[in-house]
Each structure stands twice: as C-alpha cells, then as structure tokens.
Scaffold this motif. Structure first.
Motif, PDB file in Angstrom:
ATOM      1  N   SER A 123       0.989  -1.322   0.028  1.00 22.34           N
ATOM      2  CA  SER A 123      -0.115   0.153   0.020  1.00 22.34           C
ATOM      3  C   SER A 123       0.671   1.369  -0.056  1.00 22.34           C
ATOM      4  O   SER A 123       0.560   2.322  -0.761  1.00 22.34           O
ATOM      5  CB  SER A 123      -0.934   0.057   1.394  1.00 22.34           C
ATOM      6  N   CYS A 124       1.855   1.359   0.846  1.00 28.78           N
ATOM      7  CA  CYS A 124       2.852   2.416   0.712  1.00 28.78           C
ATOM      8  C   CYS A 124       3.594   2.682  -0.362  1.00 28.78           C
ATOM      9  O   CYS A 124       3.742   3.694  -1.006  1.00 28.78           O
ATOM     10  CB  CYS A 124       3.839   2.118   2.039  1.00 28.78           C
ATOM     11  N   PHE A 125       3.917   1.404  -1.142  1.00 26.63           N
ATOM     12  CA  PHE A 125       4.709   1.683  -2.397  1.00 26.63           C
ATOM     13  C   PHE A 125       3.687   2.049  -3.438  1.00 26.63           C
ATOM     14  O   PHE A 125       4.117   2.695  -4.091  1.00 26.63           O
ATOM     15  CB  PHE A 125       5.186   0.028  -2.804  1.00 26.63           C
ATOM     16  N   ILE A 126       2.512   1.602  -3.271  1.00 31.22           N
ATOM     17  CA  ILE A 126       1.483   2.144  -4.333  1.00 31.22           C
ATOM     18  C   ILE A 126       1.310   3.788  -4.173  1.00 31.22           C
ATOM     19  O   ILE A 126       1.393   4.554  -5.037  1.00 31.22           O
ATOM     20  CB  ILE A 126       0.101   1.451  -4.273  1.00 31.22           C
ATOM     21  N   GLY A 127       1.186   4.252  -2.837  1.00 33.83           N
ATOM     22  CA  GLY A 127       0.745   5.512  -2.569  1.00 33.83           C
ATOM     23  C   GLY A 127       2.083   6.438  -2.872  1.00 33.83           C
ATOM     24  O   GLY A 127       1.867   7.644  -2.686  1.00 33.83           O
ATOM     25  N   LEU A 128       3.124   5.946  -2.688  1.00 32.18           N
ATOM     26  CA  LEU A 128       4.382   6.751  -2.559  1.00 32.18           C
ATOM     27  C   LEU A 128       4.352   7.736  -4.000  1.00 32.18           C
ATOM     28  O   LEU A 128       4.789   8.831  -3.707  1.00 32.18           O
ATOM     29  CB  LEU A 128       5.547   5.923  -2.522  1.00 32.18           C
ATOM     30  N   PRO A 129       4.149   7.336  -4.974  1.00 27.94           N
ATOM     31  CA  PRO A 129       4.166   8.321  -6.188  1.00 27.94           C
ATOM     32  C   PRO A 129       3.237   9.245  -6.301  1.00 27.94           C
ATOM     33  O   PRO A 129       3.414  10.264  -6.764  1.00 27.94           O
ATOM     34  CB  PRO A 129       3.992   7.125  -7.202  1.00 27.94           C
ATOM     35  N   LEU A 130       2.116   9.283  -5.345  1.00 27.79           N
ATOM     36  CA  LEU A 130       1.340  10.255  -4.900  1.00 27.79           C
ATOM     37  C   LEU A 130       1.931  11.586  -4.750  1.00 27.79           C
ATOM     38  O   LEU A 130       1.307  12.843  -4.881  1.00 27.79           O
ATOM     39  CB  LEU A 130      -0.097   9.833  -4.390  1.00 27.79           C
ATOM     40  N   ILE A 131       2.947  11.518  -4.257  1.00 26.53           N
ATOM     41  CA  ILE A 131       3.945  12.905  -3.506  1.00 26.53           C
ATOM     42  C   ILE A 131       4.059  13.641  -4.865  1.00 26.53           C
ATOM     43  O   ILE A 131       4.058  14.733  -4.726  1.00 26.53           O
ATOM     44  CB  ILE A 131       5.078  12.227  -2.938  1.00 26.53           C
ATOM     45  N   VAL A 132       4.463  13.038  -6.106  1.00 28.81           N
ATOM     46  CA  VAL A 132       4.699  14.047  -7.119  1.00 28.81           C
ATOM     47  C   VAL A 132       3.414  14.719  -7.706  1.00 28.81           C
ATOM     48  O   VAL A 132       3.699  15.700  -7.914  1.00 28.81           O
ATOM     49  CB  VAL A 132       5.176  12.839  -8.483  1.00 28.81           C
ATOM     50  N   TYR A 133       2.323  14.110  -7.482  1.00 23.69           N
ATOM     51  CA  TYR A 133       1.097  14.816  -7.843  1.00 23.69           C
ATOM     52  C   TYR A 133       0.498  15.621  -6.550  1.00 23.69           C
ATOM     53  O   TYR A 133       0.080  16.611  -7.171  1.00 23.69           O
ATOM     54  CB  TYR A 133       0.077  13.706  -8.215  1.00 23.69           C
ATOM     55  N   GLY A 134       0.527  15.330  -5.509  1.00 22.51           N
ATOM     56  CA  GLY A 134      -0.184  15.706  -4.307  1.00 22.51           C
ATOM     57  C   GLY A 134       0.822  16.661  -3.409  1.00 22.51           C
ATOM     58  O   GLY A 134       0.212  17.301  -2.463  1.00 22.51           O
ATOM     59  N   GLY A 135       2.019  16.352  -3.600  1.00 28.74           N
ATOM     60  CA  GLY A 135       3.026  17.076  -2.815  1.00 28.74           C
ATOM     61  C   GLY A 135       3.381  16.241  -1.472  1.00 28.74           C
ATOM     62  O   GLY A 135       2.755  15.274  -1.105  1.00 28.74           O
ATOM     63  N   LEU A 136       4.147  16.770  -0.632  1.00 29.95           N
ATOM     64  CA  LEU A 136       4.908  16.026   0.642  1.00 29.95           C
ATOM     65  C   LEU A 136       3.743  15.543   1.655  1.00 29.95           C
ATOM     66  O   LEU A 136       3.762  14.755   2.530  1.00 29.95           O
ATOM     67  CB  LEU A 136       5.852  16.802   1.157  1.00 29.95           C
TER      68      LEU A 136
END
Length: 311
Positions: A123-136
C-alpha cells in the motif's frame, strides 16, 4: 470495514494457505466500498479540471488513488481477521457474520502476520508516487491511513469509534484527497460530497454491528449500536440513507442536478433494506441486509458519479 460475503461459504474444499483461502481472506466484495469514494472524488475532479480550472486530468494519479484505496482495504481486512482471532472476538460457533480465514483455519496466524506486513508495504509503495502529484503532504495522509487501519481493529472499534473512522476514512479522506491530488485545492461541494459518502458507507458498519450486538456485548466491544440501543440504531440506519441525499442538493447549486436526482434510486433501495432489517431484527438472516447494503452503497456511488459526469 466488514464485508457482505455469504456466511454459508463452503469450507470443506478450502486448503490451508491456498489461493482460494487468501481470496476469501481478502474479502473482494469489500473493494466496492473502497472504490466508491474514489469514484466520486475522481468524477468531481474530472469535471472541474475541464470546466473550471482548465487543467489536465491525470489518469496515472487517478489509477494510483484507486489502487491505494483497494490495497488499504485488503490490508484492513487482513488486520481485522488476525487481531479478532487473537482477541477471541471471532468464535467459530457463535459467529453470525461472514467467516474469517484465521478462525476457520484457512490461513495460519503466522502466514496472516506476513500477509499484513506485505500488504501494508505494498500500500505504501503504491501510494508513494502520489507525492509527485499531491506534494509531501501525501506522506502524512499515508501514515494516518496505515495507523488508523491498525487502530480501528485493535482499539477504536471496541470503544464505539468505528463509525467516526468510517466517516473520515471512507468519506472525507478518499473523496477530498483524490480531488486534491488532481487540482491541489478543495471546494465546498467536494467537502460536502465527501461527508455524504462517508455517511452512506457507515450504513454497512451499522447493520454489521446491529447483527453482532449480542456477541459484541459478551466480548466487551462497545460499538455505537450498544451505546444507543436497538431502536435508535434502526432509526439511525434510515437516517444515514436520507441525510446524504439531502446533502446532495448542493450539486444543484453547482448546476449539476442529475447528481442530486439519480441517487434517489439508492434511497428507494435503502428504505427497502431498512424495512427488511426491521422485520428480521436478529440473527444470521441479517446478512441479507448486509449484502443489500453493500449493493446500495455501490449504486449510490455509481449514480452520484454518473450524475456528476452527465450533468
């Protein structure tokens, strides 16, 4: 969240730690509950990106949001299965709801612990790229999702906080954050839609805990149902169908009347399920209402999504 699988699932052909055992443990029917708030958030973002913000809609980010929600739901199911087994909440003889993998002996507790570690990391691996789209800030959201995934089963569901968590993590967080990832903002419409979605999905927990009220009382699990009583729960179940449809009138103010009208189909089905719940009142037969509620929730999500996109 608990699921709506039929409690009469045949166990004779389920081999220990087999693929079938893991599929049953994952409770695939619960994935609709995880998908509904993301669907609504994406529909709002898609419409606003084109009509108001003039911004592109990112399909990669959309898929990541959906996959993260589903992975977290499976993780929550594994956590619920394992810790309820360890606590002794799931008794094979007295359980009224859908069967659990550890309790039924389909999956060993040690294997379930490894599965929890794997699904949490996935779950963390899937969600990590969302930092690129939504920020830190996505890191904080991810940490909170994982933290409360564990706290729900291990502590908060025992003190009547389960319904609050459903409102937050099946409504406010997934709808609002899915929208935020695309457009980096919120609107009053999004916030109200997210609360309405959480209220709708809470119906599933209400009927689940209404069915289990006697066994929960013995186990010392003080759910909202036990706190407010049986008759108040029946009235509340009806209310969690009516209130979101009333809240949906906000879509009219934004010129999207179909998103307010189409969910009335859901309300009709919800009332029928409420009447059936009143009639059955007790026992395993309430699993029929659990299944009907899961269906109703999906129809709510589908009608709101279509209403937003077609208006």
């Amino acid at each position: 969240m608990n699921d709506s699988n039929n409690s009469s699932t045949s166990t004779s052909d389920v081999k220990l730690n087999s693929l079938k055992a893991w599929i049953l443990a994952a409770r695939p029917k619960t994935l609709t509950g995880a998908a509904v708030p993301v669907m609504i958030g994406l529909a709002l973002a898609y419409r606003d990106a084109q009509h108001y913000f003039g911004a592109p809609f990112d399909w990669t980010a959309a898929c990541l949001c959906l996959l993260f929600a589903m992975a977290m739901q499976i993780d929550a199911n594994f956590i619920n299965d394992f810790f309820d087994y360890v606590k002794g909440t799931d008794d094979r003889e007295t359980r009224l709801g859908p069967e659990r993998a550890c309790t039924q002996g389909w999956v060993t507790p040690n294997a379930m612990k490894h599965a929890i570690a794997i699904t949490t990391c996935a779950s963390c691996f899937i969600g990590l790229p969302l930092i690129v789209y939504g920020g830190l800030e996505m890191i904080l959201i991810g940490i909170l999702c994982v933290l409360f995934c564990f706290l729900y089963t291990t502590h908060l569901s025992y003190i009547g906080m389960g319904d609050v968590l459903v409102l937050v993590f099946f409504g406010i967080v997934p709808v609002s954050i899915t929208y935020y990832v695309q457009l980096h903002t919120f609107t009053p419409e999004v916030l109200i839609a997210s609360v309405a979605c959480g209220i709708v999905i809470d119906a599933l927990l209400l009927v689940n805990n209404f069915r289990d009220r006697d066994t929960d009382r013995v186990a010392g699990k003080q759910t909202l149902v036990l706190k407010i009583g049986e008759k108040a729960t029946i009235r509340l179940y009806l209310a969690v169908g009516i209130v979101p449809c009333f809240m949906g009138t906000i879509f009219i103010a934004y010129g999207h009347w179909l998103a307010s009208v189409l969910p009335l189909l859901y309300l009709v089905l919800h009332v029928f399920t409420w009447r059936k719940m009143k009639r059955i009142w007790k026992g395993r037969q309430l699993n029929e209402c659990l299944g009907a509620t899961a269906r109703n929730i999906f129809i709510y999500g589908l009608t709101v999504t279509l209403g937003i996109l077609l208006s």
